[in-house]
Design a protein around this motif. Structure first.
Motif, PDB file in Angstrom:
ATOM      1  N   ASP A 101       5.095 -50.053  27.161  1.00 22.19           N
ATOM      2  CA  ASP A 101       3.914 -50.455  27.929  1.00 22.19           C
ATOM      3  C   ASP A 101       3.260 -51.711  27.369  1.00 22.19           C
ATOM      4  N   THR A 156      -1.518 -40.878  25.738  1.00 22.84           N
ATOM      5  CA  THR A 156      -0.427 -41.670  26.312  1.00 22.84           C
ATOM      6  C   THR A 156      -0.206 -42.971  25.566  1.00 22.84           C
ATOM      7  N   SER A 157      -1.261 -43.724  25.337  1.00 23.67           N
ATOM      8  CA  SER A 157      -1.117 -45.031  24.691  1.00 23.67           C
ATOM      9  C   SER A 157      -1.877 -45.102  23.375  1.00 23.67           C
ATOM     10  N   GLN A 210       1.427 -37.401  20.919  1.00 20.82           N
ATOM     11  CA  GLN A 210       1.708 -38.738  21.413  1.00 20.82           C
ATOM     12  C   GLN A 210       2.770 -38.676  22.508  1.00 20.82           C
ATOM     13  N   VAL A 211       2.667 -39.601  23.452  1.00 20.03           N
ATOM     14  CA  VAL A 211       3.592 -39.656  24.583  1.00 20.03           C
ATOM     15  C   VAL A 211       4.491 -40.872  24.393  1.00 20.03           C
ATOM     16  N   ASN A 242       6.610 -42.271  26.375  1.00 20.32           N
ATOM     17  CA  ASN A 242       6.716 -43.104  27.569  1.00 20.32           C
ATOM     18  C   ASN A 242       5.706 -42.585  28.584  1.00 20.32           C
ATOM     19  N   SER A 243       4.984 -43.492  29.214  1.00 16.46           N
ATOM     20  CA  SER A 243       3.958 -43.066  30.163  1.00 16.46           C
ATOM     21  C   SER A 243       4.538 -42.249  31.316  1.00 16.46           C
ATOM     22  N   ASP A 244       5.809 -42.462  31.647  1.00 17.84           N
ATOM     23  CA  ASP A 244       6.433 -41.692  32.716  1.00 17.84           C
ATOM     24  C   ASP A 244       6.640 -40.235  32.331  1.00 17.84           C
ATOM     25  N   GLN A 248       4.300 -38.372  30.718  1.00 13.74           N
ATOM     26  CA  GLN A 248       3.019 -37.730  30.396  1.00 13.74           C
ATOM     27  C   GLN A 248       2.915 -36.340  31.018  1.00 13.74           C
ATOM     28  N   GLU A 251      -6.540 -41.037  31.601  1.00 14.84           N
ATOM     29  CA  GLU A 251      -5.960 -41.799  32.711  1.00 14.84           C
ATOM     30  C   GLU A 251      -4.867 -41.030  33.453  1.00 14.84           C
ATOM     31  N   GLU A 262       1.392 -36.271  37.396  1.00 17.69           N
ATOM     32  CA  GLU A 262       0.366 -35.922  36.409  1.00 17.69           C
ATOM     33  C   GLU A 262      -0.730 -35.065  37.047  1.00 17.69           C
TER      34      GLU A 262
END
Length: 574
Positions: A59, A143-144, A165-166, A168-170, A172, A192, A198
């Motif tokens: 990201d 996520t970030s 922790q994630v 990759n945002s995909d 989540q 977010e 999500e």
């Protein structure tokens, strides 16, 4: 650069540092941008800066271990970094004090606000509050790494809450389900929610009895309702076709929108600024009110010198009609003077020398804003460099002197126009909520004042009260006597202009009314469905309404429709 920024008087309010290849570095403060060096940024500067932070993920975000700072990269087509945005992150203790009662009650909270308003700061404090003050098992799905900071050891700002922790945002939504299945949390904190997957995962978690605290981008609850990806968070929206009798009883069209199921969250919070929130204690009731065109109940909470102030106010989240009478349309044209129409009803005059210079000696202009973010209006007022006391925003339309609205919000229902016309308010309409158009609208409003088109003195409270009482009397007679019992009902004697308002309200219920009494004692008798007045009857006048599309014709034959037509009477003030 470090020396220049450390010498700035607003150092503790630093928002971010921007470094773009070939440009001067900037430090951004609430007061504006500040140039840190006259020398442009070179490729070596970018390389040195990126070497001091963590690795950039997919990201294009990185951080500094055990801090809340966020570094975002801009890349060229070859993948090389050519720009950096270094966002300052702070853990502010007490930022969630306005929501402590909701958090303590175990309510699931959805925080809504535009970027940069402080959503992440608030949910970080909520996570710490739940973990430390109320001893709950809190799991943060980060996520970030904005909530818990970069690195494997989370920032102390989240207290004893745990953090997942994630990668990759995909992923989540998968991490959300994993957190519930593997770690038995009592509270899940999400930053977010932006995709349908999500939203579905959050709905699944809520059904398992886990308290949710999440954020989503938007300005109002209405933004979530019209967002296909996030509407599930408020229960989902579906179109329902009503029968003729039910549609007539409600006074609406046969096809309406209704909430599909229970809301994922108990409460909704709209973040207006860092010190002001709008709390919807029952999110389901708010959504139902918006869809049915009613005024939802909202609490406006403001933080003032560490004191909590709660005030319940009515908010106009209803849709409005497409009637254009008495409106001023603001478009992207260079001159507004040729586009302002429909102001011939303004009979009151002001002295020609009255303008912005005399506001200090007069009461401020009270502006009712509908469909436009109040922060944008405030920014436009500041941009015009007007006296702070010149314009005052109000949430009570009965106290307003003018209405500023977004066109798309003002053309689906007549209620907001009815209330505005009942108080003789000029309506100023913008096609978009851009700062340029809002500024033009406010400038047009002030120009009209200077030209003497409207007297902005305080309204005659007696006249307003009389109108509202008359409309309320007619509505109660219709809904409690005429329709349910099928009996005629006589209203109290009223002046002719008040009777006209009552007639137009009666017409929207597809009923007939006749005028009875002498000139000094004229009043209306509302007739039930199917009742007709003989052409040679003794009634002095007869006012009837035809069904179907003829409902939209005004009482004086105006084919464009009367601005007073209503589906139901607007919410009356106390």
């Amino acid at each position: 650069m470090r020396r220049r920024v450390s010498e700035h008087p607003e150092l503790h309010e630093l928002i971010e540092v921007v470094m773009d290849l070939g440009r001067k570095p900037l430090a951004r403060f609430p007061s504006g941008d500040f140039v840190l060096s006259e020398l442009p940024i070179t490729a070596e500067d970018i390389v040195h800066a990126t070497s001091q932070v963590g690795d950039f993920m997919i990201d294009n975000r990185a951080g500094i271990s055990r801090t809340l700072h966020r570094i975002s990269a801009i890349r060229n087509r070859k993948g090389a970094i050519i720009g950096l945005t270094c966002r300052v992150g702070r853990a502010i203790s007490g930022s969630a004090i306005l929501l402590r009662d909701l958090v303590q009650d175990g309510a699931s909270l959805l925080l809504i606000g535009p970027p940069g308003v402080g959503k992440t700061t608030i949910i970080r404090e909520i996570a710490r509050m739940l973990a430390n003050d109320y001893n709950k098992r809190v799991m943060i799905v980060d996520t970030s790494n904005e909530i818990g900071g970069d690195g494997d050891i989370p920032h102390a700002g989240i207290g004893s809450a745990r953090r997942m922790q994630v990668p990759n945002s995909d992923m989540q939504h998968k991490v959300l389900i994993e957190a519930v299945e593997n770690h038995m949390p009592q509270v899940i904190v999400i930053d977010e929610i932006g995709t349908k997957l999500e939203a579905m995962a959050a709905s699944t978690i809520a059904q398992r009895g886990i308290q949710l605290v999440a954020t989503a981008h938007g300005v109002t609850i209405e933004n979530l309702i019209i967002n296909p990806a996030l509407e599930m968070l408020v229960g989902g929206i579906q179109s329902v076709t009503l029968g003729d009798e039910e549609a007539s009883r409600r006074g609406v069209q046969k096809t309406v929108l209704e909430r599909k199921g229970p809301s994922t969250f108990t409460c909704g919070v709209e973040i207006i600024s860092k010190t002001e929130l709008r709390v919807h204690r029952c999110l389901e009731s708010t959504v139902d009110a918006i869809l049915s065109g009613r005024f939802p109940k909202v609490e406006v909470r403001k933080m003032n010198y560490l004191e909590l102030k709660d005030t319940a106010e009515k908010e106009p989240f209803i849709y409005s009609s497409s009637n254009k009478t008495n409106e001023v349309m603001v478009e992207d044209a260079p001159d507004l003077s040729n586009e302002m129409t429909g102001l011939d009803t303004f009979t009151s005059k002001v002295p020609p020398n009255m303008g912005e210079d005399c506001w200090e000696e007069r009461v401020p202009l009270r502006l009712f804003v509908y469909g436009i973010l109040e922060a944008s209006v405030t920014q436009a007022i500041n941009q015009l460099k007007m006296n702070d006391a010149a314009i005052e925003l109000t949430d009570n339309i009965s106290e307003a002197n003018a209405l500023l609205a977004l066109q798309s919000k003002l053309k689906k229902n007549s209620r907001i126009q009815t209330a505005a016309n009942a108080h003789d308010l000029p309506i100023y309409v913008t096609k978009t909520s851009s700062l340029v158009q809002i500024t033009k609208a406010i400038r047009a409003l002030m120009s009209d004042l200077k030209d003497g088109l409207k007297d902005f003195e305080p309204v005659d409270e007696m006249k307003i009260s009389e109108k509202l009482d008359a409309l309320e009397e007619a509505r109660i007679a219709i809904e409690q006597v005429v329709i349910p019992k099928g009996e005629p009902a006589e209203l109290l004697p009223r002046p002719s202009n008040i009777i006209s308002l009552q007639i137009e309200l009666i017409q929207k219920y597809q009923l007939e009314a006749e005028r009875i009494g002498s000139e000094s004692d004229v009043r209306l008798r509302i007739l039930p469905f199917g009742t007709r007045v003989d052409e040679d009857g003794k009634a002095s006048d007869r006012d009837s309404v035809n069904g179907g599309l003829d409902d939209f014709a005004s009482a004086n034959g105006d084919p464009n429709g009367s601005p007073y037509l209503v589906d139901r009477l607007p919410l009356l003030p106390d």
